[in-house]
Design a protein around this motif. Structure first.
Motif, PDB file in Angstrom:
ATOM      1  N   PRO A 103       0.798  -1.226   0.000  1.00 29.62           N
ATOM      2  CA  PRO A 103       0.000   0.000   0.000  1.00 29.62           C
ATOM      3  C   PRO A 103       0.832   1.279   0.000  1.00 29.62           C
ATOM      4  CG  PRO A 103      -0.965  -1.594   1.492  1.00 29.62           C
ATOM      5  CD  PRO A 103       0.318  -2.193   1.021  1.00 29.62           C
ATOM      6  N   GLY A 104       1.908   1.307   0.762  1.00 32.36           N
ATOM      7  CA  GLY A 104       2.728   2.515   0.837  1.00 32.36           C
ATOM      8  C   GLY A 104       3.469   2.844  -0.439  1.00 32.36           C
ATOM      9  N   GLN A 105       3.549   1.872  -1.361  1.00 33.79           N
ATOM     10  CA  GLN A 105       4.258   2.095  -2.629  1.00 33.79           C
ATOM     11  C   GLN A 105       3.322   2.529  -3.752  1.00 33.79           C
ATOM     12  OE1 GLN A 105       5.634  -1.960  -2.879  1.00 33.79           O
ATOM     13  NE2 GLN A 105       7.654  -1.455  -2.047  1.00 33.79           N
ATOM     14  N   ALA A 106       2.014   2.560  -3.484  1.00 34.24           N
ATOM     15  CA  ALA A 106       1.044   2.773  -4.552  1.00 34.24           C
ATOM     16  C   ALA A 106       1.134   4.160  -5.173  1.00 34.24           C
ATOM     17  CB  ALA A 106      -0.368   2.521  -4.027  1.00 34.24           C
ATOM     18  N   SER A 107       1.212   5.193  -4.350  1.00 36.37           N
ATOM     19  CA  SER A 107       1.170   6.556  -4.880  1.00 36.37           C
ATOM     20  C   SER A 107       2.339   6.862  -5.809  1.00 36.37           C
ATOM     21  CB  SER A 107       1.102   7.572  -3.735  1.00 36.37           C
ATOM     22  OG  SER A 107      -0.157   7.490  -3.087  1.00 36.37           O
ATOM     23  N   PRO A 108       3.586   6.570  -5.427  1.00 42.88           N
ATOM     24  CA  PRO A 108       4.674   6.854  -6.362  1.00 42.88           C
ATOM     25  C   PRO A 108       4.642   5.981  -7.615  1.00 42.88           C
ATOM     26  CG  PRO A 108       5.508   5.797  -4.359  1.00 42.88           C
ATOM     27  CD  PRO A 108       4.091   6.161  -4.101  1.00 42.88           C
ATOM     28  N   ALA A 109       4.144   4.742  -7.491  1.00 44.09           N
ATOM     29  CA  ALA A 109       4.100   3.854  -8.655  1.00 44.09           C
ATOM     30  C   ALA A 109       3.030   4.265  -9.648  1.00 44.09           C
ATOM     31  CB  ALA A 109       3.847   2.417  -8.196  1.00 44.09           C
ATOM     32  N   PHE A 110       1.971   4.936  -9.180  1.00 49.11           N
ATOM     33  CA  PHE A 110       0.779   5.221  -9.975  1.00 49.11           C
ATOM     34  C   PHE A 110       1.075   5.975 -11.261  1.00 49.11           C
ATOM     35  CE2 PHE A 110      -2.792   8.130 -10.900  1.00 49.11           C
ATOM     36  CZ  PHE A 110      -3.803   7.208 -11.113  1.00 49.11           C
ATOM     37  N   PHE A 111       2.080   6.806 -11.259  1.00 52.59           N
ATOM     38  CA  PHE A 111       2.316   7.686 -12.405  1.00 52.59           C
ATOM     39  C   PHE A 111       2.990   6.983 -13.579  1.00 52.59           C
ATOM     40  CE2 PHE A 111       1.973  10.240  -8.585  1.00 52.59           C
ATOM     41  CZ  PHE A 111       0.958  11.108  -8.959  1.00 52.59           C
ATOM     42  N   HIS A 112       3.549   5.792 -13.337  1.00 49.14           N
ATOM     43  CA  HIS A 112       4.187   5.079 -14.450  1.00 49.14           C
ATOM     44  C   HIS A 112       3.662   3.657 -14.627  1.00 49.14           C
ATOM     45  CE1 HIS A 112       6.672   2.771 -11.593  1.00 49.14           C
ATOM     46  NE2 HIS A 112       6.852   3.903 -10.950  1.00 49.14           N
ATOM     47  N   ALA A 113       2.824   3.178 -13.695  1.00 43.76           N
ATOM     48  CA  ALA A 113       2.282   1.820 -13.804  1.00 43.76           C
ATOM     49  C   ALA A 113       0.997   1.750 -12.997  1.00 43.76           C
ATOM     50  CB  ALA A 113       3.292   0.795 -13.276  1.00 43.76           C
ATOM     51  N   LEU A 114       0.168   0.750 -13.311  1.00 40.46           N
ATOM     52  CA  LEU A 114      -1.035   0.520 -12.524  1.00 40.46           C
ATOM     53  C   LEU A 114      -0.636  -0.241 -11.264  1.00 40.46           C
ATOM     54  CD1 LEU A 114      -4.121   0.491 -12.082  1.00 40.46           C
ATOM     55  CD2 LEU A 114      -4.161  -1.700 -13.311  1.00 40.46           C
ATOM     56  N   PRO A 115      -0.764   0.369 -10.087  1.00 45.74           N
ATOM     57  CA  PRO A 115      -0.392  -0.336  -8.855  1.00 45.74           C
ATOM     58  C   PRO A 115      -1.435  -1.406  -8.515  1.00 45.74           C
ATOM     59  CG  PRO A 115      -0.435   2.066  -8.553  1.00 45.74           C
ATOM     60  CD  PRO A 115      -1.155   1.763  -9.823  1.00 45.74           C
ATOM     61  N   VAL A 116      -0.971  -2.611  -8.258  1.00 46.37           N
ATOM     62  CA  VAL A 116      -1.851  -3.711  -7.885  1.00 46.37           C
ATOM     63  C   VAL A 116      -1.365  -4.288  -6.563  1.00 46.37           C
ATOM     64  CG1 VAL A 116      -2.783  -5.963  -8.503  1.00 46.37           C
ATOM     65  CG2 VAL A 116      -2.370  -4.256 -10.287  1.00 46.37           C
ATOM     66  N   ILE A 117      -2.240  -4.254  -5.560  1.00 51.04           N
ATOM     67  CA  ILE A 117      -1.963  -4.921  -4.295  1.00 51.04           C
ATOM     68  C   ILE A 117      -2.429  -6.364  -4.471  1.00 51.04           C
ATOM     69  CG2 ILE A 117      -2.505  -4.999  -1.833  1.00 51.04           C
ATOM     70  CD1 ILE A 117      -3.043  -1.946  -2.035  1.00 51.04           C
ATOM     71  N   PRO A 118      -1.524  -7.319  -4.460  1.00 51.95           N
ATOM     72  CA  PRO A 118      -1.889  -8.674  -4.887  1.00 51.95           C
ATOM     73  C   PRO A 118      -2.745  -9.431  -3.885  1.00 51.95           C
ATOM     74  CG  PRO A 118       0.395  -8.607  -4.195  1.00 51.95           C
ATOM     75  CD  PRO A 118      -0.091  -7.187  -4.169  1.00 51.95           C
ATOM     76  N   LEU A 119      -3.658 -10.218  -4.427  1.00 47.72           N
ATOM     77  CA  LEU A 119      -4.431 -11.166  -3.633  1.00 47.72           C
ATOM     78  C   LEU A 119      -3.554 -12.362  -3.291  1.00 47.72           C
ATOM     79  CD1 LEU A 119      -7.675 -11.085  -5.807  1.00 47.72           C
ATOM     80  CD2 LEU A 119      -7.407 -10.060  -3.539  1.00 47.72           C
ATOM     81  N   SER A 120      -4.023 -13.158  -2.344  1.00 46.61           N
ATOM     82  CA  SER A 120      -3.242 -14.336  -1.947  1.00 46.61           C
ATOM     83  C   SER A 120      -3.391 -15.487  -2.933  1.00 46.61           C
ATOM     84  CB  SER A 120      -3.673 -14.797  -0.546  1.00 46.61           C
ATOM     85  OG  SER A 120      -5.034 -15.190  -0.542  1.00 46.61           O
ATOM     86  N   SER A 121      -4.396 -15.392  -3.824  1.00 46.68           N
ATOM     87  CA  SER A 121      -4.602 -16.468  -4.792  1.00 46.68           C
ATOM     88  C   SER A 121      -4.764 -15.879  -6.183  1.00 46.68           C
ATOM     89  CB  SER A 121      -5.845 -17.288  -4.428  1.00 46.68           C
ATOM     90  OG  SER A 121      -6.990 -16.450  -4.368  1.00 46.68           O
TER      91      SER A 121
END
Length: 340
Positions: A66-84
């Protein structure tokens, strides 16, 4: 300390066979044109990548915390992965995906409640698919209320508001047959709903003195009892109680004259007595960009005002307008969620 306005929004996966993944990808592609705030989707990164490639979109997918989402957003779609992993095709709902749908919602609520996200936007789910997997809640909103109660030990009464720039409307009774409405509609339910709407218009929308308009149930708001007694015996007492609470409220008003432009200018939200009485006007006025907002929860939740649309999933023709509006409104409300 990081403010809510600096935190990312989280978007749930929704039913992976519906149009949710397509709309999320389209929203990210339009992030600059429509000035979207940073968001992350809680999903299977591999599934999101396959959906993007299926449309021929070269969208980088970033698996993030979650803490990496904002900086990543501008060059990639941030996805917090599911366990499956998720293995379904657009337009082909599969109850085997139900655990991933539920996990995405639970994770989103946890992130918002723990202060790692500012607000929650939910993609559409298909209740019948979840029911096949022994889902025990009547619907999406009730599940969110149950999760909220688990988190703080309090009972929460969720209220559905359909919002657009032109109109905000709340159905007091929601997904029940029209024949059942008179028995379900009580003075107490109207008062509870009105109090929650007034409180959240102040707390989340920042409207210092919210104005409510309450519709009648029967034609002409009952015509003084000539066309039904519910308006006189149930709705009028509710309006009087809300007024004693200090809420600026009018009604009961004939529903057929409540929704034209001059009438809408006189209130901030309308309380309608049943589902179609509320949804017909807003879907006529704002079909593509209406937003479903859940009031009465201890966090901000919005969603597009449409369903999974399995019939058009995979065709690339779904419009992201409502999801974009839901993201923008969630950001606005999330930034103001600290209001007393």
């Amino acid at each position: 300390m990081t403010g809510l306005e600096d935190l990312p929004l989280v978007i749930t996966q929704g039913d992976p066979a519906g149009i949710g993944p397509e709309l999320t990808l389209k929203a990210w592609l339009q992030r600059s044109q429509v000035s979207l705030p940073p968001f992350a989707v809680i999903a299977d990164p591999g599934h999101m990548e396959r959906v993007a490639k299926g449309y021929g979109w070269d969208i980088p997918i970033a698996k993030v915390e979650p803490g990496q989402a904002s900086p990543a957003f501008f060059h990639a779609l941030p996805v917090i992965p599911l366990s499956s992993s998720v293995s379904t095709r657009p337009g082909e709902p599969d109850s085997a995906c139900a655990p991933s749908v539920i996990e995405s919602i639970e994770t989103a609520v946890r992130l918002v409640r723990s202060g790692q996200a500012s607000a929650l936007v939910t993609n559409p789910i298909a209740k019948h698919v979840l029911y096949e997997a022994s889902f025990r809640h009547p619907g999406h909103t009730e599940f969110l209320a149950a999760l909220a109660s688990e988190g703080d030990g309090q009972a929460h009464h969720p209220v559905m508001m359909l919002w657009s720039e032109e109109l905000a409307v709340v159905p007091v009774t929601v997904h029940v047959p029209l024949s059942a409405v008179p028995a379900i509609l009580t003075t107490e339910l109207i008062v509870l709903t009105g109090r929650i709407v007034a409180r959240d218009l102040r707390k989340k929308f920042g409207i210092q003195h919210p104005r409510l308009a309450v519709s009648g149930l029967n034609p002409h708001a009952g015509e003084s009892g000539a066309m039904g007694l519910e308006d006189r015996d149930v709705i009028v007492p509710a309006v009087e109680i809300l007024r004693r609470d200090g809420i600026d409220v009018t009604g009961p008003l004939p529903a057929d004259t409540m929704f034209h432009g001059r009438a809408r200018a006189r209130y901030d939200a309308a309380l309608a007595m049943y589902h179609d009485q509320a949804l017909i006007p807003i879907k006529t006025i704002a079909f593509d960009d209406g937003v479903n907002v859940t009031l009465g929860l201890p966090f901000v939740r919005t969603s597009p005002d449409h369903g999974t649309a399995f019939d058009i999933a995979g065709k690339g023709i779904a419009r992201p307008d409502s999801l974009i509006a839901a993201i923008r409104l969630a950001a606005r409300l999330g930034a103001g969620a600290h209001r007393p």
